[in-house]
Scaffold this active site. Sequence first.
Site, PDB file in Angstrom:
ATOM      1  N   CYS A 125      57.483  44.513  30.689  1.00  0.00           N
ATOM      2  CA  CYS A 125      57.258  45.395  31.845  1.00  0.00           C
ATOM      3  C   CYS A 125      56.059  44.923  32.669  1.00  0.00           C
ATOM      4  O   CYS A 125      56.031  45.100  33.886  1.00  0.00           O
ATOM      5  CB  CYS A 125      57.068  46.842  31.401  1.00  0.00           C
ATOM      6  SG  CYS A 125      55.724  47.070  30.223  1.00  0.00           S
ATOM      7  N   HIS A 173      52.810  51.073  29.149  1.00  0.00           N
ATOM      8  CA  HIS A 173      53.949  50.615  29.943  1.00  0.00           C
ATOM      9  C   HIS A 173      53.465  50.359  31.369  1.00  0.00           C
ATOM     10  O   HIS A 173      52.456  50.925  31.789  1.00  0.00           O
ATOM     11  CB  HIS A 173      55.022  51.731  29.917  1.00  0.00           C
ATOM     12  CG  HIS A 173      56.299  51.374  30.589  1.00  0.00           C
ATOM     13  ND1 HIS A 173      57.005  50.224  30.327  1.00  0.00           N
ATOM     14  CD2 HIS A 173      57.019  52.040  31.550  1.00  0.00           C
ATOM     15  CE1 HIS A 173      58.099  50.200  31.073  1.00  0.00           C
ATOM     16  NE2 HIS A 173      58.121  51.284  31.834  1.00  0.00           N
TER      17      HIS A 173
END
Length: 375
Positions: A40, A318
């Site tokens: 990510c 994330h």
Amino acid sequence: MVDGVALTMGVAGSKLEKALGDHFPEGERYFGLENFGNTCYCNSVLQALYFCVPFREELLEYYSSNKNPSEGDENLLTCLAELFSQISSQKKKTGVIAPKRFVQRVRKQNELFRGYMHQDAHEFLNFLLNELADILEKESHKVTSLPQASSAEHVANGVNYAQVNGFKKEPLVTLVHKYFQGILTNETRCLRCETVTARDETFLDLSLDIEQNSSITSCLKNFSSTETLNAEDKFFCDKCCSLQEAQKRMKIKKPPHILVIHLKRFKYMEQLGRYKKLSYRVVFPLELKLSNTMEDTDSEYSLFAVVVHVGSGPNHGHYVSLVKSHNHWLFFDDENVEMIDESAVQTFFGSAQEYSSNTDHGYILFYESLSAPKS
């Protein structure tokens, strides 16, 4: 899946197309990127760079002039250009693409990104831009004396050249430098003889210290504030030939076309013996005036992308990105893409309280100058 491309994004894709309806920008593509195990950090940065339109266009031009490199010639630049071309040439308007070749190349190139551990998006951006610039510089050195070319051919290799008697001279600037590079001036003034020593240094992004309930403008002012060097930190003045008290400050001498601001949200806490994430509320405006520069006029910028860190600590979490495209704001979370309202951008400023359930904070900001880039 065809050639690493997932051709549909199902409900999310059709929802996005429905939301934009007749306003779907002509020729634009909104594709999510598949996650290959904690990639990510890479996907969020790639989306921000893809929507840096002038950079994207030059990279696509580079790709059309350097298609199908032999295996030995494949590098991060060719892989990135191929990925951007893959996205922009899709028949569908929305979908998911698997940036497999690019991720494999990143892992081959840098062992830091080989495992499946959480990585830092800012470190990745730094590595990528420097690597692209290095590749372009090496390529340009292969070109010594070539016949006069058209202006289109000048940038076909991602490098702008000076013309001398119809022959190409040493390259002046790669497309990475053209868009992302600015110049800082480090000024030191001796308090005894008043002599000012100035040292220039280039930058591809600015890393700013942050404080609670502050703004990008105040962070930039602090970055350029005057610091006194005394006691053990005295400055050696060449004119006085001795250590003297001095004042120093950092100023932006030449602002870049794309101003990348990295907020230092991860701070080493000695008492904890580890890094801690600062969830401070730092307001980043949609329009930014850069007034603390060496130039007389303010440089005006518009925000077009934000890489957001989601999570409470530096070693896990994330990354997602917010992108402005054709006056619409989009939210990219790996494979998923959705429209968001412009007002939603402020939910990523950070928290005014030390402890908050919201852990989604703006981490890297991308601003584009409202004036044309200087070559």
